[in-house]
Motif scaffolding. Structure first.
Motif, PDB file in Angstrom:
ATOM      1  N   VAL A 235       0.828  -1.200   0.000  1.00 12.84           N
ATOM      2  CA  VAL A 235       0.000   0.000   0.000  1.00 12.84           C
ATOM      3  C   VAL A 235       0.864   1.253   0.000  1.00 12.84           C
ATOM      4  N   VAL A 236       0.402   2.242  -0.752  1.00 17.63           N
ATOM      5  CA  VAL A 236       0.982   3.582  -0.683  1.00 17.63           C
ATOM      6  C   VAL A 236      -0.010   4.454   0.074  1.00 17.63           C
ATOM      7  N   ILE A 237       0.436   5.003   1.178  1.00 23.73           N
ATOM      8  CA  ILE A 237      -0.390   5.880   1.997  1.00 23.73           C
ATOM      9  C   ILE A 237      -0.007   7.309   1.653  1.00 23.73           C
ATOM     10  N   THR A 238      -0.998   8.103   1.260  1.00 24.87           N
ATOM     11  CA  THR A 238      -0.693   9.465   0.855  1.00 24.87           C
ATOM     12  C   THR A 238      -1.640  10.436   1.543  1.00 24.87           C
ATOM     13  N   THR A 239      -1.297  11.723   1.483  1.00 25.42           N
ATOM     14  CA  THR A 239      -1.972  12.710   2.323  1.00 25.42           C
ATOM     15  C   THR A 239      -2.898  13.648   1.568  1.00 25.42           C
ATOM     16  N   GLY A 240      -2.756  13.753   0.261  1.00 26.27           N
ATOM     17  CA  GLY A 240      -3.566  14.707  -0.497  1.00 26.27           C
ATOM     18  C   GLY A 240      -3.718  14.295  -1.943  1.00 26.27           C
ATOM     19  N   PRO A 252       2.701   1.911  -9.511  1.00 28.55           N
ATOM     20  CA  PRO A 252       1.473   1.375 -10.117  1.00 28.55           C
ATOM     21  C   PRO A 252       1.063   0.003  -9.605  1.00 28.55           C
ATOM     22  N   ASP A 253       1.967  -0.749  -8.995  1.00 28.34           N
ATOM     23  CA  ASP A 253       1.635  -2.093  -8.515  1.00 28.34           C
ATOM     24  C   ASP A 253       1.087  -2.090  -7.091  1.00 28.34           C
ATOM     25  N   TYR A 254       0.962  -0.912  -6.501  1.00 32.91           N
ATOM     26  CA  TYR A 254       0.487  -0.805  -5.121  1.00 32.91           C
ATOM     27  C   TYR A 254      -0.925  -0.232  -5.088  1.00 32.91           C
ATOM     28  N   GLU A 255      -1.649  -0.562  -4.031  1.00 37.81           N
ATOM     29  CA  GLU A 255      -2.911   0.108  -3.746  1.00 37.81           C
ATOM     30  C   GLU A 255      -2.588   1.448  -3.122  1.00 37.81           C
ATOM     31  N   THR A 256      -3.101   2.542  -3.703  1.00 37.19           N
ATOM     32  CA  THR A 256      -2.831   3.879  -3.188  1.00 37.19           C
ATOM     33  C   THR A 256      -4.062   4.403  -2.479  1.00 37.19           C
ATOM     34  N   VAL A 257      -3.873   4.852  -1.240  1.00 34.81           N
ATOM     35  CA  VAL A 257      -5.000   5.269  -0.415  1.00 34.81           C
ATOM     36  C   VAL A 257      -4.730   6.645   0.189  1.00 34.81           C
ATOM     37  N   LEU A 258      -5.706   7.540   0.047  1.00 30.75           N
ATOM     38  CA  LEU A 258      -5.612   8.882   0.614  1.00 30.75           C
ATOM     39  C   LEU A 258      -6.143   8.864   2.046  1.00 30.75           C
ATOM     40  N   VAL A 259      -5.312   9.252   3.008  1.00 34.96           N
ATOM     41  CA  VAL A 259      -5.719   9.210   4.421  1.00 34.96           C
ATOM     42  C   VAL A 259      -5.621  10.565   5.116  1.00 34.96           C
ATOM     43  N   GLY A 260      -5.151  11.600   4.405  1.00 36.99           N
ATOM     44  CA  GLY A 260      -5.028  12.908   5.048  1.00 36.99           C
ATOM     45  C   GLY A 260      -4.066  12.859   6.214  1.00 36.99           C
ATOM     46  N   LYS A 261      -4.541  13.314   7.373  1.00 37.89           N
ATOM     47  CA  LYS A 261      -3.668  13.386   8.557  1.00 37.89           C
ATOM     48  C   LYS A 261      -3.665  12.087   9.362  1.00 37.89           C
ATOM     49  N   ALA A 266      -3.344   4.507   9.645  1.00 36.77           N
ATOM     50  CA  ALA A 266      -3.213   3.787   8.381  1.00 36.77           C
ATOM     51  C   ALA A 266      -2.010   2.848   8.415  1.00 36.77           C
ATOM     52  N   ILE A 267      -0.882   3.318   8.926  1.00 34.83           N
ATOM     53  CA  ILE A 267       0.318   2.494   9.013  1.00 34.83           C
ATOM     54  C   ILE A 267       0.101   1.322   9.970  1.00 34.83           C
ATOM     55  N   SER A 268      -0.647   1.559  11.033  1.00 41.36           N
ATOM     56  CA  SER A 268      -0.840   0.513  12.037  1.00 41.36           C
ATOM     57  C   SER A 268      -1.668  -0.664  11.521  1.00 41.36           C
ATOM     58  N   VAL A 269      -2.554  -0.424  10.542  1.00 37.89           N
ATOM     59  CA  VAL A 269      -3.399  -1.510  10.037  1.00 37.89           C
ATOM     60  C   VAL A 269      -2.861  -2.113   8.742  1.00 37.89           C
ATOM     61  N   ALA A 270      -1.822  -1.490   8.162  1.00 36.68           N
ATOM     62  CA  ALA A 270      -1.297  -1.967   6.882  1.00 36.68           C
ATOM     63  C   ALA A 270      -0.501  -3.248   7.042  1.00 36.68           C
ATOM     64  N   LYS A 271      -0.545  -4.073   5.996  1.00 33.82           N
ATOM     65  CA  LYS A 271       0.227  -5.311   5.959  1.00 33.82           C
ATOM     66  C   LYS A 271       1.132  -5.279   4.723  1.00 33.82           C
ATOM     67  N   GLY A 272       2.214  -6.015   4.780  1.00 27.71           N
ATOM     68  CA  GLY A 272       3.109  -6.055   3.627  1.00 27.71           C
ATOM     69  C   GLY A 272       3.895  -4.768   3.489  1.00 27.71           C
ATOM     70  N   ASP A 273       4.269  -4.425   2.258  1.00 28.59           N
ATOM     71  CA  ASP A 273       5.074  -3.229   2.006  1.00 28.59           C
ATOM     72  C   ASP A 273       4.240  -1.970   2.247  1.00 28.59           C
ATOM     73  N   ILE A 274       4.860  -0.979   2.891  1.00 25.22           N
ATOM     74  CA  ILE A 274       4.189   0.287   3.177  1.00 25.22           C
ATOM     75  C   ILE A 274       5.057   1.426   2.653  1.00 25.22           C
ATOM     76  N   ILE A 275       4.456   2.259   1.819  1.00 25.17           N
ATOM     77  CA  ILE A 275       5.145   3.449   1.317  1.00 25.17           C
ATOM     78  C   ILE A 275       4.328   4.665   1.741  1.00 25.17           C
ATOM     79  N   LEU A 276       4.968   5.603   2.397  1.00 25.44           N
ATOM     80  CA  LEU A 276       4.346   6.862   2.774  1.00 25.44           C
ATOM     81  C   LEU A 276       4.838   7.911   1.789  1.00 25.44           C
ATOM     82  N   CYS A 277       3.941   8.384   0.920  1.00 29.18           N
ATOM     83  CA  CYS A 277       4.370   9.232  -0.200  1.00 29.18           C
ATOM     84  C   CYS A 277       3.476  10.464  -0.308  1.00 29.18           C
ATOM     85  N   GLY A 278       4.090  11.622  -0.522  1.00 31.20           N
ATOM     86  CA  GLY A 278       3.300  12.835  -0.723  1.00 31.20           C
ATOM     87  C   GLY A 278       4.154  14.081  -0.616  1.00 31.20           C
ATOM     88  N   LEU A 279       3.475  15.220  -0.593  1.00 32.87           N
ATOM     89  CA  LEU A 279       4.149  16.498  -0.425  1.00 32.87           C
ATOM     90  C   LEU A 279       4.740  16.598   0.985  1.00 32.87           C
TER      91      LEU A 279
END
Length: 353
Positions: A235-240, A252-261, A266-279
């Motif tokens: 999963v890619v966790i993003t803010t905006g 492109p191979d990851y599920e991208t999810v917008l979580v804001g603040k 989001a990180i606590s419930v994620a499994k597997g690879d975690i990418i935190l990406c954004g501005l």
């Protein structure tokens, strides 16, 4: 398009394909139509939550109604193209050159600007079309990396939506040029209740909206968002919205999810690879709440104007990933270019930055 997504409902705003299990629980054809039109989001229990319209979309609706009313009567809604490219009907009234539209926030009940009225006054002129940001629209009290002191707090995407709406109205009415003055009567009062004073915007609210829509869970994310994270292998966790757009391109191979603040949850419930990406702003403040301590800057965006900002940011990220080896942190700019990637720290053994 992969075969497994061909029958699944697509959200045109986020480009997310809803699991068939979710849509299968929704018995209302009308609700599903709202989802496919981008006006609502589908939740994992088969119910929907209505999206609202941003201040940018509302402003555009008021301006279009004002121009149309120079030639037409009986206006109770206008059709605009939102910043995401989706056309919508927005409630607005227009009479004798004055257009009005109140902000609709959908199922986002904690929106401070919900119901705030935008008033636009249009007059024909011979010199050229002009838009004026009037009373109740905030202005920057100091220079920032993107805006100069005194500039109206109107994002580029919102300004384009407004100008497009005005030009569409000119085309429909065959009026050559107009001056449109936009005001928000309760803008200054409401602006003091927002974060504007902390980011250097005074005198009113900001006119914003990268998609044109208000998500129904800006401050209370639907459980469906976290369901998506838990179901993803990577999963890619993003803010905006900018992060959402470019994260899909970069990973492109990851599920991208917008979580804001809500990055921590989001990180606590994620499994597997975690990418935190954004501005930089939200991510760096999350990783290091004290990152601005000892600097002359009030916001992270201002800090990024400093040539040495990456050094400070990399030190904060390095400290964070020492305790969160499962998380990869990627900071991008508004063009989608990668500014910092914590993967470099790991491959080069730079965790001691």
């Amino acid at each position: 398009m992969p075969k497994e997504t061909e029958k699944r409902i697509r959200d045109p705003v986020s480009d997310f394909f809803y699991p068939e299990e979710w849509s299968g629980k929704c018995s209302s054809t009308e609700d599903l139509r709202l989802v496919t039109d981008g006006l609502a989001v589908l939740t994992s229990d088969g119910n929907i939550l209505m999206r609202g319209f941003t201040t940018g979309s509302t402003a555009a609706a008021a301006c279009k109604a004002a121009v149309l009313s120079l030639k037409k009567s009986g206006i109770d809604f206008v059709n605009i193209r939102t910043a995401s490219g989706i056309r919508v009907d927005v409630k607005a009234s227009g009479k004798s050159g004055t257009g009005r539209s109140a902000k609709y926030s959908g199922d986002y009940k904690d929106d401070i600007t919900s119901g705030i009225l935008f008033i636009a006054k249009a007059t024909e002129n011979r010199e050229g079309t002009e838009f004026i940001a009037g009373e109740g629209i905030g202005r920057f009290s100091r220079d920032t990396p993107r805006y100069q002191k005194g500039t109206p707090a109107i994002s580029n995407s919102s300004m384009k939506t407004i100008l497009d709406a005005i030009n569409e109205a000119l085309y429909e009415t065959d009026i050559p040029n107009v001056t449109v003055n936009l005001s928000i009567p309760k803008g200054e009062e409401t602006g003091r209740k927002t974060l504007n004073p902390k980011v250097g915007v005074e005198g009113g609210i900001s006119v914003l909206g990268s998609t044109g829509f208000v998500e129904p869970w800006d401050d209370h994310l639907s459980e469906s968002v976290f369901d998506r994270i838990m179901c993803a292998d990577g999963v890619v966790i993003t803010t905006g919205r900018i992060g959402l757009r470019f994260s899909r391109m970069l990973f492109p191979d990851y599920e991208t999810v917008l979580v804001g603040k809500y990055m921590e949850r989001a990180i606590s419930v994620a499994k597997g690879d975690i990418i935190l990406c954004g501005l930089p702003a939200l991510i760096l403040k999350f990783i290091d709440p004290d990152i601005l301590s000892g600097t002359p800057y009030l916001t992270v965006e201002e800090m990024t104007s400093d040539p040495e900002w990456k050094i400070r940011a990399e030190k904060s990220i390095s400290r964070y990933i020492k305790g969160h080896n499962e998380v990869r942190v990627v900071i991008i700019n508004r063009n989608g270019d990668i500014e910092i990637d914590s993967e470099r720290f790991k491959t080069k053994g730079e965790t001691g930055l």
